[in-house]
Design an enzyme around this catalytic site. Structure first.
Site, PDB file in Angstrom:
ATOM      1  N   HIS A   1      -4.130   4.031  -6.000  1.00 34.56           N
ATOM      2  CA  HIS A   1      -4.820   3.140  -5.063  1.00 34.56           C
ATOM      3  C   HIS A   1      -4.548   1.671  -5.383  1.00 34.56           C
ATOM      4  O   HIS A   1      -4.465   0.832  -4.474  1.00 34.56           O
ATOM      5  CB  HIS A   1      -6.326   3.410  -5.011  1.00 34.56           C
ATOM      6  CG  HIS A   1      -6.960   2.632  -3.902  1.00 34.56           C
ATOM      7  ND1 HIS A   1      -6.923   3.050  -2.583  1.00 34.56           N
ATOM      8  CD2 HIS A   1      -7.537   1.398  -3.884  1.00 34.56           C
ATOM      9  CE1 HIS A   1      -7.473   2.131  -1.820  1.00 34.56           C
ATOM     10  NE2 HIS A   1      -7.855   1.109  -2.583  1.00 34.56           N
TER      11      HIS A   1
ATOM     12  N   HIS B   1      -7.160  -7.927  -6.241  1.00 36.64           N
ATOM     13  CA  HIS B   1      -6.747  -8.663  -5.048  1.00 36.64           C
ATOM     14  C   HIS B   1      -6.529 -10.156  -5.300  1.00 36.64           C
ATOM     15  O   HIS B   1      -5.577 -10.734  -4.779  1.00 36.64           O
ATOM     16  CB  HIS B   1      -7.760  -8.470  -3.923  1.00 36.64           C
ATOM     17  CG  HIS B   1      -7.713  -7.090  -3.349  1.00 36.64           C
ATOM     18  ND1 HIS B   1      -6.607  -6.586  -2.704  1.00 36.64           N
ATOM     19  CD2 HIS B   1      -8.615  -6.086  -3.359  1.00 36.64           C
ATOM     20  CE1 HIS B   1      -6.837  -5.350  -2.324  1.00 36.64           C
ATOM     21  NE2 HIS B   1      -8.052  -5.014  -2.711  1.00 36.64           N
TER      22      HIS B   1
ATOM     23  N   HIS C   1      -5.956  -2.108   3.452  1.00 34.60           N
ATOM     24  CA  HIS C   1      -5.489  -0.729   3.597  1.00 34.60           C
ATOM     25  C   HIS C   1      -4.654  -0.534   4.864  1.00 34.60           C
ATOM     26  O   HIS C   1      -3.630   0.143   4.822  1.00 34.60           O
ATOM     27  CB  HIS C   1      -6.663   0.253   3.558  1.00 34.60           C
ATOM     28  CG  HIS C   1      -7.436   0.195   2.268  1.00 34.60           C
ATOM     29  ND1 HIS C   1      -8.659   0.789   2.105  1.00 34.60           N
ATOM     30  CD2 HIS C   1      -7.147  -0.396   1.079  1.00 34.60           C
ATOM     31  CE1 HIS C   1      -9.093   0.573   0.870  1.00 34.60           C
ATOM     32  NE2 HIS C   1      -8.202  -0.156   0.229  1.00 34.60           N
TER      33      HIS C   1
ATOM     34  N   ASP D   1      -3.228  -1.038  -2.720  1.00 33.00           N
ATOM     35  CA  ASP D   1      -3.811  -2.370  -2.504  1.00 33.00           C
ATOM     36  C   ASP D   1      -2.759  -3.476  -2.663  1.00 33.00           C
ATOM     37  O   ASP D   1      -2.711  -4.418  -1.865  1.00 33.00           O
ATOM     38  CB  ASP D   1      -4.937  -2.624  -3.514  1.00 33.00           C
ATOM     39  CG  ASP D   1      -6.251  -1.987  -3.106  1.00 33.00           C
ATOM     40  OD1 ASP D   1      -6.439  -1.660  -1.920  1.00 33.00           O
ATOM     41  OD2 ASP D   1      -7.120  -1.840  -4.003  1.00 33.00           O
TER      42      ASP D   1
HETATM   43 ZN   LIG Z   1      -8.308  -0.751  -1.780  1.00 36.44          ZN
END
Ligand SMILES: [Zn+2]
Length: 256
Positions: free
Chosen positions: A193, A220, A36, A197
């Site tokens: 969001h 991720h 973040h 990311d």
């Molecule tokens: Zn995140």
């Protein structure tokens, strides 16, 4: 233990992913949940900064990147007379598996991201959004979007000593049928969001990138795999730099 001298480069070579977050490690020292703050830096065009940290993970704050954006602006930006590093990619790049994927298409100047998610949940469902990665767009449309998760996952992470900051105050927390944590900031806060990311993981390239990136149901691990594929594709192409006048590097001038 005193880790005062430990410096960890925010580079894709230092990255690993663990429990829905990105970790950086170097010289036996690791720092978790870096995505973040790095997203805020990349989104605001800040490409030269050193972040000092006490503790094993970056504070989650409100679960979004907005507090970091505000801190960078409070510190102020300085234009540097140094050319920015630009990844030169003229061919598509893609990583995918099991219906999830991230792909890159060369597409003129500037970076745009399209993200699509599809969660079988009545509040989330299918969401898709395209944004241009520019500071004004980033700070208003992406930075405020908070992380999200299921109540049962938060409990599982906490039982292992992770997500210590995780609570109803710093995440959108879902149960099987609804939201436990109050109103959303955007109807499609979830996909916003995911873009936040992805931008944080792309920051690990240490360079700006022109083109269009499309992500579908990624996370991720796939983001980092994709960033590595981009870095690898760029090393086989000749390096390019923009002139300082075209896009100066920016750095925050002081700590706030
Ligand atoms: Zn995140």
């Amino acid at each position: 233990m005193d880790r005062q001298e430990a410096a960890i480069p925010a580079r894709v070579e230092s990255a690993s992913t663990f429990d829905y977050a990105t970790t950086l490690s170097a010289g036996g020292v690791s720092v978790g949940t870096v995505e973040h703050v790095l997203s805020a830096a990349f989104g605001e065009g800040l490409d030269n900064c050193s972040i000092e940290l006490d503790g094993p993970e970056v504070p989650i704050l409100d679960g979004s990147a907005l507090p970091f954006v505000r801190l960078f602006h409070a510190a102020g930006f300085e234009r540097l007379d140094v050319p920015v590093t630009r990844l030169s990619l003229s061919e598509p790049v893609e990583v995918s598996r099991d219906g999830r994927g991230v792909s890159f298409q060369p597409d003129g100047p500037g970076l745009t991201i399209t993200y699509e998610i599809d969660f079988r949940h009545p509040v989330v469902g299918r969401q898709e959004l395209t944004v241009a990665v520019r500071p004004e767009e980033y700070s208003s449309r992406i930075a405020p979007a908070r992380t999200f998760g299921f109540a049962r996952e938060v409990e599982a992470l906490r039982s292992r000593g992770l997500a210590r900051g995780g609570s109803l105050q710093n995440a959108v927390v879902l149960d099987e049928s609804g939201i436990l944590s109050g109103p959303l900031r955007f109807r499609d806060e979830f996909v916003r969001h995911k873009i936040l990311d992805l931008i944080g993981d792309l920051a690990l390239l240490g360079a700006v990138l022109d083109g269009h990136i499309s992500a579908r149901r990624a996370g991720h691990a796939l983001h980092i795999e994709f960033a590595r594929a981009l870095a690898e594709a760029a090393t086989s192409a000749p390096p390019q730099t923009a002139s300082a006048a075209e896009r100066p590097r920016r750095r925050a001038t002081s700590r706030s």
